[in-house]
Design a protein around this motif. Structure first.
Motif, PDB file in Angstrom:
ATOM      1  N   PHE A 162     -10.428  -1.015  16.697  1.00  0.00           N
ATOM      2  CA  PHE A 162      -9.174  -0.669  16.015  1.00  0.00           C
ATOM      3  C   PHE A 162      -8.793   0.774  16.342  1.00  0.00           C
ATOM      4  O   PHE A 162      -9.167   1.700  15.618  1.00  0.00           O
ATOM      5  CB  PHE A 162      -9.317  -0.842  14.503  1.00  0.00           C
ATOM      6  N   PRO A 163      -8.030   0.983  17.376  1.00  0.00           N
ATOM      7  CA  PRO A 163      -7.759   2.355  17.832  1.00  0.00           C
ATOM      8  C   PRO A 163      -6.954   3.192  16.853  1.00  0.00           C
ATOM      9  O   PRO A 163      -6.964   4.422  16.945  1.00  0.00           O
ATOM     10  CB  PRO A 163      -6.985   2.152  19.138  1.00  0.00           C
ATOM     11  N   ASN A 164      -6.243   2.539  15.915  1.00  0.00           N
ATOM     12  CA  ASN A 164      -5.398   3.282  14.972  1.00  0.00           C
ATOM     13  C   ASN A 164      -5.991   3.356  13.567  1.00  0.00           C
ATOM     14  O   ASN A 164      -5.339   3.833  12.639  1.00  0.00           O
ATOM     15  CB  ASN A 164      -4.018   2.617  14.894  1.00  0.00           C
ATOM     16  N   LEU A 165      -7.222   2.894  13.394  1.00  0.00           N
ATOM     17  CA  LEU A 165      -7.800   2.754  12.060  1.00  0.00           C
ATOM     18  C   LEU A 165      -8.046   4.108  11.400  1.00  0.00           C
ATOM     19  O   LEU A 165      -8.624   5.015  12.003  1.00  0.00           O
ATOM     20  CB  LEU A 165      -9.114   1.973  12.150  1.00  0.00           C
ATOM     21  N   LEU A 166      -7.599   4.201  10.150  1.00  0.00           N
ATOM     22  CA  LEU A 166      -7.814   5.398   9.336  1.00  0.00           C
ATOM     23  C   LEU A 166      -8.832   5.158   8.229  1.00  0.00           C
ATOM     24  O   LEU A 166      -9.558   6.071   7.841  1.00  0.00           O
ATOM     25  CB  LEU A 166      -6.492   5.855   8.701  1.00  0.00           C
ATOM     26  N   TYR A 167      -8.864   3.912   7.724  1.00  0.00           N
ATOM     27  CA  TYR A 167      -9.644   3.606   6.519  1.00  0.00           C
ATOM     28  C   TYR A 167     -10.389   2.299   6.745  1.00  0.00           C
ATOM     29  O   TYR A 167      -9.786   1.265   7.065  1.00  0.00           O
ATOM     30  CB  TYR A 167      -8.699   3.482   5.317  1.00  0.00           C
ATOM     31  N   LEU A 168     -11.725   2.319   6.567  1.00  0.00           N
ATOM     32  CA  LEU A 168     -12.560   1.133   6.764  1.00  0.00           C
ATOM     33  C   LEU A 168     -13.484   0.979   5.566  1.00  0.00           C
ATOM     34  O   LEU A 168     -14.317   1.844   5.290  1.00  0.00           O
ATOM     35  CB  LEU A 168     -13.398   1.272   8.040  1.00  0.00           C
ATOM     36  N   ASP A 169     -13.339  -0.147   4.832  1.00  0.00           N
ATOM     37  CA  ASP A 169     -14.166  -0.392   3.653  1.00  0.00           C
ATOM     38  C   ASP A 169     -14.740  -1.802   3.740  1.00  0.00           C
ATOM     39  O   ASP A 169     -14.034  -2.799   3.546  1.00  0.00           O
ATOM     40  CB  ASP A 169     -13.342  -0.241   2.373  1.00  0.00           C
ATOM     41  N   LEU A 170     -16.041  -1.868   4.046  1.00  0.00           N
ATOM     42  CA  LEU A 170     -16.746  -3.153   4.142  1.00  0.00           C
ATOM     43  C   LEU A 170     -17.982  -3.139   3.244  1.00  0.00           C
ATOM     44  O   LEU A 170     -19.018  -3.732   3.559  1.00  0.00           O
ATOM     45  CB  LEU A 170     -17.158  -3.426   5.591  1.00  0.00           C
ATOM     46  N   ARG A 171     -17.885  -2.500   2.095  1.00  0.00           N
ATOM     47  CA  ARG A 171     -19.015  -2.455   1.168  1.00  0.00           C
ATOM     48  C   ARG A 171     -19.412  -3.853   0.703  1.00  0.00           C
ATOM     49  O   ARG A 171     -18.568  -4.685   0.414  1.00  0.00           O
ATOM     50  CB  ARG A 171     -18.683  -1.581  -0.038  1.00  0.00           C
ATOM     51  N   TYR A 172     -20.735  -4.068   0.639  1.00  0.00           N
ATOM     52  CA  TYR A 172     -21.297  -5.327   0.135  1.00  0.00           C
ATOM     53  C   TYR A 172     -20.644  -6.522   0.820  1.00  0.00           C
ATOM     54  O   TYR A 172     -20.067  -7.396   0.189  1.00  0.00           O
ATOM     55  CB  TYR A 172     -21.142  -5.392  -1.390  1.00  0.00           C
ATOM     56  N   ASN A 173     -20.785  -6.577   2.143  1.00  0.00           N
ATOM     57  CA  ASN A 173     -20.165  -7.621   2.950  1.00  0.00           C
ATOM     58  C   ASN A 173     -21.157  -8.455   3.740  1.00  0.00           C
ATOM     59  O   ASN A 173     -20.758  -9.233   4.599  1.00  0.00           O
ATOM     60  CB  ASN A 173     -19.146  -6.995   3.914  1.00  0.00           C
ATOM     61  N   GLY A 174     -22.450  -8.293   3.481  1.00  0.00           N
ATOM     62  CA  GLY A 174     -23.435  -9.115   4.155  1.00  0.00           C
ATOM     63  C   GLY A 174     -23.557  -8.846   5.642  1.00  0.00           C
ATOM     64  O   GLY A 174     -23.880  -9.751   6.419  1.00  0.00           O
ATOM     65  N   LEU A 175     -23.303  -7.612   6.057  1.00  0.00           N
ATOM     66  CA  LEU A 175     -23.412  -7.257   7.475  1.00  0.00           C
ATOM     67  C   LEU A 175     -24.859  -6.935   7.810  1.00  0.00           C
ATOM     68  O   LEU A 175     -25.450  -6.007   7.257  1.00  0.00           O
ATOM     69  CB  LEU A 175     -22.520  -6.057   7.794  1.00  0.00           C
ATOM     70  N   ASN A 176     -25.458  -7.700   8.711  1.00  0.00           N
ATOM     71  CA  ASN A 176     -26.845  -7.512   9.106  1.00  0.00           C
ATOM     72  C   ASN A 176     -26.881  -7.173  10.600  1.00  0.00           C
ATOM     73  O   ASN A 176     -27.326  -7.961  11.430  1.00  0.00           O
ATOM     74  CB  ASN A 176     -27.630  -8.786   8.807  1.00  0.00           C
ATOM     75  N   CYS A 177     -26.378  -5.992  10.918  1.00  0.00           N
ATOM     76  CA  CYS A 177     -26.174  -5.647  12.331  1.00  0.00           C
ATOM     77  C   CYS A 177     -26.200  -4.129  12.481  1.00  0.00           C
ATOM     78  O   CYS A 177     -26.297  -3.396  11.500  1.00  0.00           O
ATOM     79  CB  CYS A 177     -24.835  -6.206  12.807  1.00  0.00           C
ATOM     80  N   GLU A 178     -26.112  -3.675  13.704  1.00  0.00           N
ATOM     81  CA  GLU A 178     -26.045  -2.249  13.982  1.00  0.00           C
ATOM     82  C   GLU A 178     -24.588  -1.787  14.029  1.00  0.00           C
ATOM     83  O   GLU A 178     -23.692  -2.564  14.369  1.00  0.00           O
ATOM     84  CB  GLU A 178     -26.710  -1.938  15.317  1.00  0.00           C
ATOM     85  N   ILE A 179     -24.374  -0.537  13.678  1.00  0.00           N
ATOM     86  CA  ILE A 179     -23.046   0.049  13.877  1.00  0.00           C
ATOM     87  C   ILE A 179     -22.840   0.219  15.371  1.00  0.00           C
ATOM     88  O   ILE A 179     -23.650   0.877  16.034  1.00  0.00           O
ATOM     89  CB  ILE A 179     -22.921   1.405  13.172  1.00  0.00           C
ATOM     90  N   PRO A 180     -21.797  -0.360  15.946  1.00  0.00           N
ATOM     91  CA  PRO A 180     -21.608  -0.225  17.406  1.00  0.00           C
ATOM     92  C   PRO A 180     -21.242   1.206  17.771  1.00  0.00           C
ATOM     93  O   PRO A 180     -20.544   1.907  17.026  1.00  0.00           O
ATOM     94  CB  PRO A 180     -20.460  -1.193  17.692  1.00  0.00           C
ATOM     95  N   SER A 181     -21.696   1.638  18.895  1.00  0.00           N
ATOM     96  CA  SER A 181     -21.375   2.996  19.340  1.00  0.00           C
ATOM     97  C   SER A 181     -19.879   3.168  19.563  1.00  0.00           C
ATOM     98  O   SER A 181     -19.352   4.290  19.489  1.00  0.00           O
ATOM     99  CB  SER A 181     -22.131   3.331  20.628  1.00  0.00           C
TER     100      SER A 181
END
Length: 597
Positions: free
Chosen positions: A183-202
Motif C-alpha cells: 500500500f504505497p499511500n498508507l498512513l494508518y494500519l491497524d490489525l490488532r488481534y487479527n490472528g496473524l501468524n507470520c513475519e512482518i515483510p521487509s
C-alpha cells in the motif's frame, strides 16, 4: 461498542436472531417519509451523532443521487445491508458506532465509486466477501470491532488505501503477510488481534508515508525488519503481545515517535540502548517483559516528554537515582518485577507532581517512608503498588490521598496497629486494599467503648471497596460482620490471623455482604457452626450466567499474585500473568471449598 478479542459464538447467535427480527420490522416500518426522501436525495446526507433511533430505511441505499451517507455514532440506530445495485453513486458509506448488523453482501463490489467504507464498532458478522478487493477506489477501509470471521479477502489490490483498520475481529489465522507491504499511500494500519501468524515483510519499509502501525495481540514471529527505520514519519509503533525474536533494530531514525509499545515479546537478551534517549518526542513507552537486563543508562532520562513508562517484568538492576526527576511529565511508571535494589526515599516519587500510577513491587528496594512529612502537597495517586518494598510504617503521605482506586502494601514489614486515619483516605473511591503478609496486630481506635485491635466502625466509610485482603497478619478480633455493609465488597480475605469466636450473622438487613463472591477465613480460631443464613443471603454466589459458566465475574485487579498466592487461593484465580503489572481483567471462579479449618 468495541469488542476486544474473545469468544464470539454467543454474540454471533444474538446478531443473527436480531437480524431476523430487524428484517421483519423493516417490512412493517421502514418506509421513509416524503420529507426524509427529499433530504436523503441530496448528494450528501450527514446524520452523525444526532440521536437517530429505530431502523434505518433500506431504500436509502438505492437512491440514485446519494453520494455521501454518514450516520456514525447513532448507537440506537439499527439496520442491515441488502443487495447493492450497480447504479449507486455512493462514495462514502459510514455506519460506524451504530447497531447495524448481519452480513455484508458480495454485491458491495457494485459500489465502484466508493472511497470510504467505515463499518467499525457495529455488529456485522459472517465472512467478509472477497469482492471487497474489487473496490479499487477505496482510500479508507475501516471494519474494526465487529464479528467478521473466515478468511481475510486479498486486499493487496487496494493500492489507494490510506487507512486500513481490521482490528478486533475473528478472521482465520493466517501465515501470509506479504500484502502488508503493498500500500504505497498508507498512513494508518491497524490489525490488532487479527490472528496473524507470520513475519512482518521487509517491504513494509517501502510505505514511507506511514504514520501509525498497530499490530498488537497477534502471533507474529521472526525479527522486526530493519526496514522499519525507513518509516521516518511514524508517530505510533505498537507491536506488543506477539512472538517476535532476535535483536531489536535501532529505531533512532524515528524521531517523530510519540508512542512505542514492544511489550511481551521474545527478543534476545538486551540492554536499554542509548538511542532511546534520542526519541525525545515519546510520551508513551512500553517495554514490559522483553528480556531487558542491566542498569538503566543515564541517556534514558533524556526522554523528558514521557508520561507512561512500563519497564516491568524484566531483569533490570541497579538503583533508582535522582535522574528520574528529569521525567517530570510522568503520570504512570511501572518497574514491577525487576532486580532493582538500594534504598529509595519516597520523596523522589512525591516530587513528580503529575504521577498517578506507581508500581514498585517485586524488586529488592527499600522504600524509606520515615519522617516523610512535607509542606508540599503530594501527587494525587490513583494506584499505588508498593508490595515487597521493605516498608516498616504506613507512609504519612497516604493521609492526603483522596482519589486512590487501589492500594497494595503486601509483603512488607509494617508492624503494630493500622492507624485510624487509613479508613478515611479515598473513602469514596478505594476499591482494592491489600495489607496481607505484614506484621499487623489490629486497628487503632480512639473510641472509649471499642477495645484496641478491633475492626473500627470507620471501615464502613470505604463504600467503594471491592477487594479487602488482610490475610497473613497477627490480627486478633471476632468476625467483622459490619463489613457486610460494604455494598461493593466482592473479595474478603482474613486467612492466617487470630480471628476467633463464632461466625455470626447480623440481624441488620444492610449487613448481608450483597456482592460477596470469595471469602477466605482459613487458619484462624473461629468456632461453632457456619450459619446457613449466610448462604441464603449471599446472592452473588448464586449467579449463573447464560453461557453456563459457574458463577463467573470479571474484576479489575492490579496485583501480580506470586506462586504462594496462587497456591493459597487455588482455582479462585486464573494463573498469574508474570509479564506485566497493570490493571488487567481476570475471571474469578467462585468456590466455597475450604472456607474454614
Amino acid at each position: 461498542m468495541v469488542f476486544s478479542g474473545g469468544n464470539y459464538v454467543e454474540g454471533e447467535k444474538r446478531v443473527k436472531e436480531d437480524v431476523e427480527d430487524g428484517r421483519s420490522a423493516h417490512k412493517k416500518e421502514m418506509k421513509p417519509t416524503k420529507a426524509a426522501k427529499s433530504w436523503l436525495q441530496k448528494p450528501c446526507s450527514k446524520f452523525k451523532d444526532c440521536g437517530l433511533t429505530g431502523y434505518f430505511p433500506l431504500g436509502v441505499f438505492d437512491l440514485p443521487t446519494l453520494q455521501h451517507l454518514d450516520v456514525q455514532g447513532n448507537r440506537a440506530l439499527s439496520g442491515y445491508f441488502t443487495e447493492f445495485n450497480g447504479s449507486s453513486r455512493l462514495k462514502d458509506l459510514i455506519v460506524a458506532e451504530t447497531n447495524f448488523q448481519g452480513e455484508v453482501p458480495a454485491s458491495i463490489e457494485n459500489l465502484i465509486q466508493l472511497n470510504r467504507l467505515n463499518l467499525s464498532s457495529c455488529f456485522f458478522n459472517g465472512p467478509l466477501p472477497m469482492s471487497v478487493s474489487n473496490l479499487k477506489q477505496l482510500a479508507v477501509l475501516d471494519l474494526g470491532s465487529n464479528y467478521f470471521s473466515g478468511p481475510r479477502p486479498p486486499l493487496g489490490s487496494l493500492t489507494k488505501l490510506t487507512h486500513l483498520n481490521l482490528q478486533f475481529n475473528s478472521f482465520d489465522r493466517s501465515n501470509l503477510c506479504d500484502w502488508l507491504g503493498t500500500f504505497p499511500n498508507l498512513l494508518y494500519l491497524d490489525l490488532r488481534y487479527n490472528g496473524l501468524n507470520c513475519e512482518i515483510p521487509s517491504s513494509i519499509g517501502n510505505q514511507t508515508q506511514l504514520r501509525e502501525i498497530y499490530l498488537t495481540g497477534n502471533d507474529m514471529v521472526g525479527q522486526i525488519p530493519t526496514s522499519v527505520m525507513n518509516l521516518m514519519h511514524l508517530t505510533v509503533l505498537e507491536l506488543g503481545d506477539n512472538k517476535f525474536t532476535g535483536h531489536l533494530p535501532s529505531l533512532e531514525s524515528l524521531l517523530n515517535l510519540t508512542y512505542l509499545s514492544l511489550s511481551s515479546n521474545n527478543f534476545n537478551r538486551w540492554k536499554l540502548p542509548d538511542w532511546l534517549g534520542k526519541l525525545n518526542k515519546i510520551t508513551h513507552l512500553e517495554l514490559a517483559a522483553v528480556n531487558l537486563y542491566g542498569e538503566i543508562p543515564s541517556s534514558f532520562f533524556k526522554m523528558t516528554q514521557v508520561g507512561t513508562l512500563d519497564l516491568s517484568s524484566n531483569q533490570l538492576e541497579g538503583q533508582i537515582t535522582s535522574s528520574l526527576l528529569n521525567l517530570r511529565n510522568l503520570e504512570f511508571i511501572n518497574l514491577y518485577g525487576n532486580n532493582i535494589s538500594g534504598t529509595v526515599d519516597v520523596h523522589l516519587f512525591l516530587s513528580l507532581k503529575k504521577l498517578k500510577h506507581l508500581y514498585l513491587g517485586g524488586n529488592r528496594i527499600t522504600l524509606s517512608a520515615i519522617n516523610n512529612h512535607t509542606n508540599n502537597p503530594p501527587p494525587n495517586f490513583i494506584v499505588l503498588s508498593l508490595e515487597s518494598c521493605n516498608l516498616r510504617v504506613f507512609p504519612e503521605f497516604l493521609r492526603f490521598q483522596h482519589q486512590l482506586l487501589e492500594l497494595h502494601l503486601d509483603n512488607n514489614k509494617i508492624d503494630g496497629l493500622v492507624p485510624e486515619w487509613m479508613w478515611n483516605i479515598s473513602k469514596k473511591t478505594l476499591s482494592v486494599l491489600s495489607l496481607t503478609q505484614n506484621r499487623l496486630k489490629g486497628f487503632e481506635q480512639h473510641s472509649p467503648v471499642a477495645p484496641w485491635g478491633r475492626l473500627p466502625s470507620s471501615f464502613e466509610n470505604c463504600t467503594s471497596l471491592e477487594i479487602l485482603d488482610l490475610g497473613n497478619n497477627h490480627m486478633e478480633d471476632m468476625f467483622p460482620f459490619t463489613l457486610g455493609a460494604l455494598a461493593q465488597l466482592q473479595v474478603l480475605i482474613l486467612k492466617s490471623n487470630k480471628f476467633y469466636g463464632a461466625v455470626r450473622f447480623s440481624s441488620k438487613s444492610n449487613y448481608n455482604f450483597p456482592k460477596l463472591r470469595i471469602i477466605d477465613l482459613s487458619y484462624n480460631s473461629f468456632s461453632g457452626d457456619l450459619p446457613q443464613q449466610y448462604f441464603q443471603e449471599w446472592l452473588a454466589m448464586k449467579e449463573i450466567q447464560t453461557t453456563g459458566e459457574y458463577m463467573q465475574r470479571e474484576i479489575s485487579i492490579t496485583q501480580e499474585y506470586n506462586n504462594e498466592r496462587a497456591s493459597d487461593w487455588g482455582d479462585f484465580w486464573e494463573p498469574p500473568n508474570d509479564k506485566i503489572l497493570q490493571v488487567v481483567s481476570r475471571k474469578i471462579l467462585v468456590s466455597l471449598g475450604g472456607l474454614m479449618n
